[in-house]
Design a protein around this motif. Structure first.
Motif, PDB file in Angstrom:
ATOM      1  N   THR A   1     -14.134 -12.548   8.370  1.00 54.98           N
ATOM      2  CA  THR A   1     -12.819 -12.043   7.988  1.00 54.98           C
ATOM      3  C   THR A   1     -12.015 -11.512   9.163  1.00 54.98           C
ATOM      4  O   THR A   1     -12.533 -10.801  10.029  1.00 54.98           O
ATOM      5  CB  THR A   1     -13.007 -10.928   6.938  1.00 54.98           C
ATOM      6  N   LEU A   2     -10.726 -11.853   9.159  1.00 55.90           N
ATOM      7  CA  LEU A   2      -9.753 -11.284  10.092  1.00 55.90           C
ATOM      8  C   LEU A   2      -8.463 -11.055   9.320  1.00 55.90           C
ATOM      9  O   LEU A   2      -7.731 -11.996   9.022  1.00 55.90           O
ATOM     10  CB  LEU A   2      -9.513 -12.227  11.274  1.00 55.90           C
ATOM     11  N   LEU A   3      -8.203  -9.775   9.010  1.00 52.51           N
ATOM     12  CA  LEU A   3      -7.013  -9.435   8.225  1.00 52.51           C
ATOM     13  C   LEU A   3      -6.136  -8.399   8.923  1.00 52.51           C
ATOM     14  O   LEU A   3      -5.258  -7.808   8.290  1.00 52.51           O
ATOM     15  CB  LEU A   3      -7.429  -8.923   6.838  1.00 52.51           C
ATOM     16  N   ALA A   4      -6.369  -8.195  10.196  1.00 53.50           N
ATOM     17  CA  ALA A   4      -5.529  -7.266  10.952  1.00 53.50           C
ATOM     18  C   ALA A   4      -4.089  -7.767  10.949  1.00 53.50           C
ATOM     19  O   ALA A   4      -3.840  -8.951  11.204  1.00 53.50           O
ATOM     20  CB  ALA A   4      -6.035  -7.153  12.381  1.00 53.50           C
ATOM     21  N   PRO A   5      -3.119  -6.912  10.664  1.00 53.90           N
ATOM     22  CA  PRO A   5      -1.722  -7.365  10.625  1.00 53.90           C
ATOM     23  C   PRO A   5      -1.234  -7.956  11.937  1.00 53.90           C
ATOM     24  O   PRO A   5      -0.340  -8.804  11.947  1.00 53.90           O
ATOM     25  CB  PRO A   5      -0.949  -6.080  10.277  1.00 53.90           C
ATOM     26  N   GLU A   6      -1.836  -7.513  13.048  1.00 54.87           N
ATOM     27  CA  GLU A   6      -1.399  -7.990  14.363  1.00 54.87           C
ATOM     28  C   GLU A   6      -2.148  -9.239  14.826  1.00 54.87           C
ATOM     29  O   GLU A   6      -1.981  -9.679  15.972  1.00 54.87           O
ATOM     30  CB  GLU A   6      -1.559  -6.871  15.397  1.00 54.87           C
ATOM     31  N   ALA A   7      -2.962  -9.824  13.969  1.00 58.27           N
ATOM     32  CA  ALA A   7      -3.739 -11.008  14.355  1.00 58.27           C
ATOM     33  C   ALA A   7      -2.811 -12.153  14.760  1.00 58.27           C
ATOM     34  O   ALA A   7      -1.845 -12.468  14.065  1.00 58.27           O
ATOM     35  CB  ALA A   7      -4.636 -11.444  13.212  1.00 58.27           C
ATOM     36  N   THR A   8      -3.131 -12.769  15.868  1.00 57.17           N
ATOM     37  CA  THR A   8      -2.365 -13.916  16.369  1.00 57.17           C
ATOM     38  C   THR A   8      -3.055 -15.215  15.974  1.00 57.17           C
ATOM     39  O   THR A   8      -4.213 -15.226  15.554  1.00 57.17           O
ATOM     40  CB  THR A   8      -2.278 -13.850  17.898  1.00 57.17           C
ATOM     41  N   VAL A   9      -2.340 -16.323  16.142  1.00 52.88           N
ATOM     42  CA  VAL A   9      -2.934 -17.626  15.894  1.00 52.88           C
ATOM     43  C   VAL A   9      -4.158 -17.829  16.777  1.00 52.88           C
ATOM     44  O   VAL A   9      -5.180 -18.370  16.330  1.00 52.88           O
ATOM     45  CB  VAL A   9      -1.903 -18.748  16.130  1.00 52.88           C
ATOM     46  N   GLU A  10      -4.082 -17.360  18.019  1.00 50.88           N
ATOM     47  CA  GLU A  10      -5.210 -17.517  18.935  1.00 50.88           C
ATOM     48  C   GLU A  10      -6.448 -16.776  18.425  1.00 50.88           C
ATOM     49  O   GLU A  10      -7.575 -17.284  18.518  1.00 50.88           O
ATOM     50  CB  GLU A  10      -4.832 -17.009  20.334  1.00 50.88           C
ATOM     51  N   ARG A  11      -6.252 -15.591  17.869  1.00 54.83           N
ATOM     52  CA  ARG A  11      -7.388 -14.851  17.322  1.00 54.83           C
ATOM     53  C   ARG A  11      -7.953 -15.543  16.087  1.00 54.83           C
ATOM     54  O   ARG A  11      -9.166 -15.553  15.863  1.00 54.83           O
ATOM     55  CB  ARG A  11      -6.975 -13.418  16.987  1.00 54.83           C
ATOM     56  N   VAL A  12      -7.085 -16.108  15.276  1.00 55.61           N
ATOM     57  CA  VAL A  12      -7.543 -16.851  14.105  1.00 55.61           C
ATOM     58  C   VAL A  12      -8.350 -18.074  14.536  1.00 55.61           C
ATOM     59  O   VAL A  12      -9.405 -18.375  13.960  1.00 55.61           O
ATOM     60  CB  VAL A  12      -6.360 -17.244  13.216  1.00 55.61           C
TER      61      VAL A  12
ATOM     62  N   SER B   1      -5.137 -13.859   6.554  1.00 53.95           N
ATOM     63  CA  SER B   1      -3.882 -13.522   5.881  1.00 53.95           C
ATOM     64  C   SER B   1      -3.112 -14.784   5.511  1.00 53.95           C
ATOM     65  O   SER B   1      -3.305 -15.848   6.126  1.00 53.95           O
ATOM     66  CB  SER B   1      -3.025 -12.636   6.786  1.00 53.95           C
ATOM     67  N   PRO B   2      -2.208 -14.699   4.531  1.00 58.60           N
ATOM     68  CA  PRO B   2      -1.495 -15.901   4.067  1.00 58.60           C
ATOM     69  C   PRO B   2      -0.726 -16.635   5.164  1.00 58.60           C
ATOM     70  O   PRO B   2      -0.669 -17.865   5.154  1.00 58.60           O
ATOM     71  CB  PRO B   2      -0.548 -15.347   3.004  1.00 58.60           C
ATOM     72  N   ASN B   3      -0.157 -15.901   6.117  1.00 57.52           N
ATOM     73  CA  ASN B   3       0.619 -16.568   7.155  1.00 57.52           C
ATOM     74  C   ASN B   3      -0.236 -17.280   8.187  1.00 57.52           C
ATOM     75  O   ASN B   3       0.294 -17.987   9.056  1.00 57.52           O
ATOM     76  CB  ASN B   3       1.550 -15.565   7.859  1.00 57.52           C
ATOM     77  N   GLN B   4      -1.558 -17.121   8.100  1.00 63.57           N
ATOM     78  CA  GLN B   4      -2.469 -17.764   9.055  1.00 63.57           C
ATOM     79  C   GLN B   4      -3.307 -18.864   8.423  1.00 63.57           C
ATOM     80  O   GLN B   4      -4.165 -19.441   9.078  1.00 63.57           O
ATOM     81  CB  GLN B   4      -3.402 -16.710   9.675  1.00 63.57           C
ATOM     82  N   VAL B   5      -3.050 -19.178   7.158  1.00 61.31           N
ATOM     83  CA  VAL B   5      -3.885 -20.174   6.476  1.00 61.31           C
ATOM     84  C   VAL B   5      -3.750 -21.552   7.115  1.00 61.31           C
ATOM     85  O   VAL B   5      -4.743 -22.253   7.344  1.00 61.31           O
ATOM     86  CB  VAL B   5      -3.550 -20.228   4.971  1.00 61.31           C
ATOM     87  N   ALA B   6      -2.533 -21.971   7.401  1.00 57.78           N
ATOM     88  CA  ALA B   6      -2.335 -23.308   7.975  1.00 57.78           C
ATOM     89  C   ALA B   6      -3.045 -23.440   9.320  1.00 57.78           C
ATOM     90  O   ALA B   6      -3.680 -24.468   9.600  1.00 57.78           O
ATOM     91  CB  ALA B   6      -0.852 -23.607   8.109  1.00 57.78           C
ATOM     92  N   ALA B   7      -2.959 -22.403  10.149  1.00 58.77           N
ATOM     93  CA  ALA B   7      -3.633 -22.444  11.452  1.00 58.77           C
ATOM     94  C   ALA B   7      -5.141 -22.494  11.279  1.00 58.77           C
ATOM     95  O   ALA B   7      -5.834 -23.241  11.991  1.00 58.77           O
ATOM     96  CB  ALA B   7      -3.243 -21.215  12.278  1.00 58.77           C
ATOM     97  N   ALA B   8      -5.667 -21.724  10.332  1.00 59.31           N
ATOM     98  CA  ALA B   8      -7.114 -21.737  10.093  1.00 59.31           C
ATOM     99  C   ALA B   8      -7.562 -23.074   9.543  1.00 59.31           C
ATOM    100  O   ALA B   8      -8.626 -23.593   9.921  1.00 59.31           O
ATOM    101  CB  ALA B   8      -7.493 -20.609   9.129  1.00 59.31           C
ATOM    102  N   ALA B   9      -6.768 -23.668   8.658  1.00 61.10           N
ATOM    103  CA  ALA B   9      -7.127 -24.971   8.095  1.00 61.10           C
ATOM    104  C   ALA B   9      -7.230 -26.017   9.196  1.00 61.10           C
ATOM    105  O   ALA B   9      -8.150 -26.854   9.199  1.00 61.10           O
ATOM    106  CB  ALA B   9      -6.103 -25.395   7.049  1.00 61.10           C
ATOM    107  N   ALA B  10      -6.301 -25.975  10.135  1.00 60.18           N
ATOM    108  CA  ALA B  10      -6.347 -26.923  11.253  1.00 60.18           C
ATOM    109  C   ALA B  10      -7.580 -26.679  12.117  1.00 60.18           C
ATOM    110  O   ALA B  10      -8.252 -27.625  12.551  1.00 60.18           O
ATOM    111  CB  ALA B  10      -5.075 -26.799  12.089  1.00 60.18           C
ATOM    112  N   ALA B  11      -7.908 -25.416  12.344  1.00 56.64           N
ATOM    113  CA  ALA B  11      -9.040 -25.089  13.206  1.00 56.64           C
ATOM    114  C   ALA B  11     -10.382 -25.423  12.555  1.00 56.64           C
ATOM    115  O   ALA B  11     -11.368 -25.672  13.258  1.00 56.64           O
ATOM    116  CB  ALA B  11      -9.002 -23.606  13.567  1.00 56.64           C
TER     117      ALA B  11
END
Length: 222
Positions: free
Chosen positions: A16-27, A45-55
């Motif tokens: 899990t990574l839910l820190a509000p300041e999480a960047t795409v690089e951290r994801v 977090s919801p705004n990082q789902v697409a980046a995580a799916a790609a990774a």
């Protein structure tokens, strides 16, 4: 508790990574670590789902997004829209927060409406985990919210966001939640689980998923 090896525990972990300041690089780093650890899923977090799916593309690691996080104090239709968007972006699992004020007030119709709205927006095979914030509730409230969540379509009930001032998962809460839902529904322990001893205690109490950011440390201790 039956013997649980490192591989089995890894498959129970939502890294899990839910820190509000999480960047795409951290994801992306989280997802790379998840692949290496062979955990069951990552949770972002919801705004990082697409980046995580790609990774995670091409891996066996699942992808969860939080919904109505962390307060749960969102309108049901907003949670439903957030859930639909997360699935469209690649999430296979959703960890939604109940409207906690409604739980405390005993407005069970409102609680059910929120869970049902998300379930209808993201039907099976999407996995729905309902976060009840167990440390903020008394025993009767915890029993009832688990029953309502299951009745409205939850696949799992989950202890905590990890962001509430009352605290995270406890063995007693996990044990009570397991008794409330039986063994056909999952129980996810989350919030403050940072070592193997704590994770194993949660599993012994009935948890079938563990939410953790310290996944490597947990697995190193098994």
């Amino acid at each position: 508790m039956a013997f649980v090896d490192r591989t089995a525990v890894a498959r129970m972990i939502d890294h899990t990574l839910l820190a509000p300041e999480a960047t795409v690089e951290r994801v992306e780093a989280l997802c790379a670590e998840a692949r290496d650890l062979e955990v069951g899923a990552v949770c972002v977090s919801p705004n990082q789902v697409a980046a995580a799916a790609a990774a995670l593309r091409g891996s066996t690691v699942g992808l969860a997004s939080v919904i109505g996080f962390p307060s749960g104090a969102h309108r049901a239709e907003i949670k439903a829209a957030e859930a639909a968007a997360a699935v469209a972006d690649g999430a296979s699992e959703l960890d939604m927060v109940v409207p906690l004020g409604a739980v405390v007030a005993g407005d069970w119709d409102e609680v059910e409406a929120h869970v049902r709205a998300v379930r209808e927006a993201a039907p099976s095979p999407a996995v729905l985990k309902v976060i009840v914030e167990s440390a903020a509730l008394d025993d009767a409230q915890l029993d009832r919210v688990c029953a309502v969540a299951v009745g409205a379509g939850a696949d799992y009930v989950k202890t905590s966001t990890g962001f509430h001032s009352t605290g995270g998962a406890t063995v007693d809460a996990v044990r009570r939640m397991r008794a409330a839902v039986g063994w056909d529904i999952g129980v996810k322990a989350s919030g403050g689980i940072r070592d193997a001893a704590t994770a194993l205690a949660m599993i012994e109490a009935g948890a079938t998923r563990i939410g953790a950011s310290s996944s490597a440390a947990i697995l190193d201790g098994i």
